[in-house]
Design a protein around this motif. Structure first.
Motif, short mmCIF file in Angstrom:
data_model
loop_
_atom_site.label_atom_id
_atom_site.label_comp_id
_atom_site.label_asym_id
_atom_site.label_seq_id
_atom_site.Cartn_x
_atom_site.Cartn_y
_atom_site.Cartn_z
N ILE A 4 0.82 -1.21 0.00
CA ILE A 4 0.00 0.00 0.00
C ILE A 4 0.86 1.26 0.00
CG2 ILE A 4 -1.98 -1.10 1.09
CD1 ILE A 4 -1.07 0.36 3.73
N ARG A 21 2.62 6.76 -1.37
CA ARG A 21 1.38 5.96 -1.34
C ARG A 21 1.18 5.22 -2.66
NH1 ARG A 21 -4.18 9.01 -0.40
NH2 ARG A 21 -2.86 9.99 1.15
N THR A 23 -1.78 3.19 -2.90
CA THR A 23 -3.15 2.74 -2.70
C THR A 23 -4.08 3.92 -2.96
OG1 THR A 23 -4.75 1.81 -1.12
CG2 THR A 23 -3.06 3.23 -0.21
N ASP A 24 -5.29 3.63 -3.39
CA ASP A 24 -6.29 4.68 -3.58
C ASP A 24 -7.04 4.98 -2.29
OD1 ASP A 24 -5.72 4.98 -6.28
OD2 ASP A 24 -7.19 3.49 -6.90
N ARG A 28 -6.35 3.78 4.76
CA ARG A 28 -5.38 2.76 5.18
C ARG A 28 -4.35 3.35 6.15
NH1 ARG A 28 -6.92 -1.74 3.05
NH2 ARG A 28 -7.22 -2.00 0.82
N LYS A 81 2.50 -3.01 4.01
CA LYS A 81 1.60 -4.01 3.46
C LYS A 81 0.36 -4.16 4.32
CE LYS A 81 5.58 -6.70 1.84
NZ LYS A 81 5.32 -6.88 0.42
N LEU A 87 -8.35 -6.02 2.76
CA LEU A 87 -8.75 -5.40 1.50
C LEU A 87 -10.20 -4.97 1.58
CD1 LEU A 87 -7.08 -7.77 -1.13
CD2 LEU A 87 -6.23 -5.59 -0.25
N TYR A 96 -8.60 -4.56 -8.06
CA TYR A 96 -7.25 -4.39 -7.53
C TYR A 96 -6.26 -4.76 -8.63
CZ TYR A 96 -8.96 -3.82 -2.75
OH TYR A 96 -9.56 -3.33 -1.63
#
Length: 167
Positions: A4, A21, A23-24, A28, A81, A87, A96
């Motif tokens: 992530i 980053r 990840t969207d 997180r 991670k 998820l 993903y």
């Protein structure tokens, strides 16, 4: 485990790390969330986030019980991670990266083009990099006019070949 973010450096002397980053989901990095980093022995070590802010296109994170630069310096270059059960569910027609990479790409006429080997995110939409049988790469934009069907269970993507797409 799914990446992530990547710890690119420390920030200051109070245990903050600078994270790029990947990840969207900004949540997180919310306070109280658990992320994992692989230690020097190859074990996944849990870290609880107790501070987060954004600074110059990076996320600055602080972890519980990691209060000095010495505590976090060993993490430089490591990936943050999350486990599969962390998820989030996605909306329809959202996937993903790990679900898309490795899919076989076929045209609406049944012609096999190749396998998706990576994904680029240049702007408005993602672009899927397809390794063709002849060794060349094809760039397939993830837009409704091109991508007609995605079946992540069977690892198959059906596309409509637009003029000039493979040139």
């Amino acid at each position: 485990m799914f990446n992530i973010g990547k710890i690119v450096n420390t920030h200051g002397i109070k245990g903050e790390v600078k994270v790029k980053r990947i990840t969207d989901f900004e949540e997180r990095f919310s306070i109280g969330e658990t992320v994992y980093v692989r230690d020097e022995k190859g074990n996944d070590m849990p870290l609880i986030i107790d501070g987060h802010r954004v600074h110059k296109q990076f996320d600055l994170l602080r972890f519980k019980e990691m209060d000095t630069i010495n505590d976090v310096e060993k993490f430089k270059g490591s990936y943050l991670k999350v486990k599969e059960e962390q998820l989030k569910s996605l909306a329809e027609n959202e996937y993903y990266y790990h679900e898309i990479i490795g899919c076989e790409v076929k045209t609406t006429t049944g012609e096999k083009l190749g396998i998706i080997e990576s994904i680029l995110s240049p702007g408005a939409n993602d672009v899927w990099v397809v390794k063709q049988a002849n060794g060349k790469e094809a760039l397939i934009p993830y837009i409704a006019d091109v991508v007609k069907q995605v079946n992540v269970d069977d690892k198959v993507v059906i596309i409509e070949l637009m003029e000039g797409l493979l040139d």
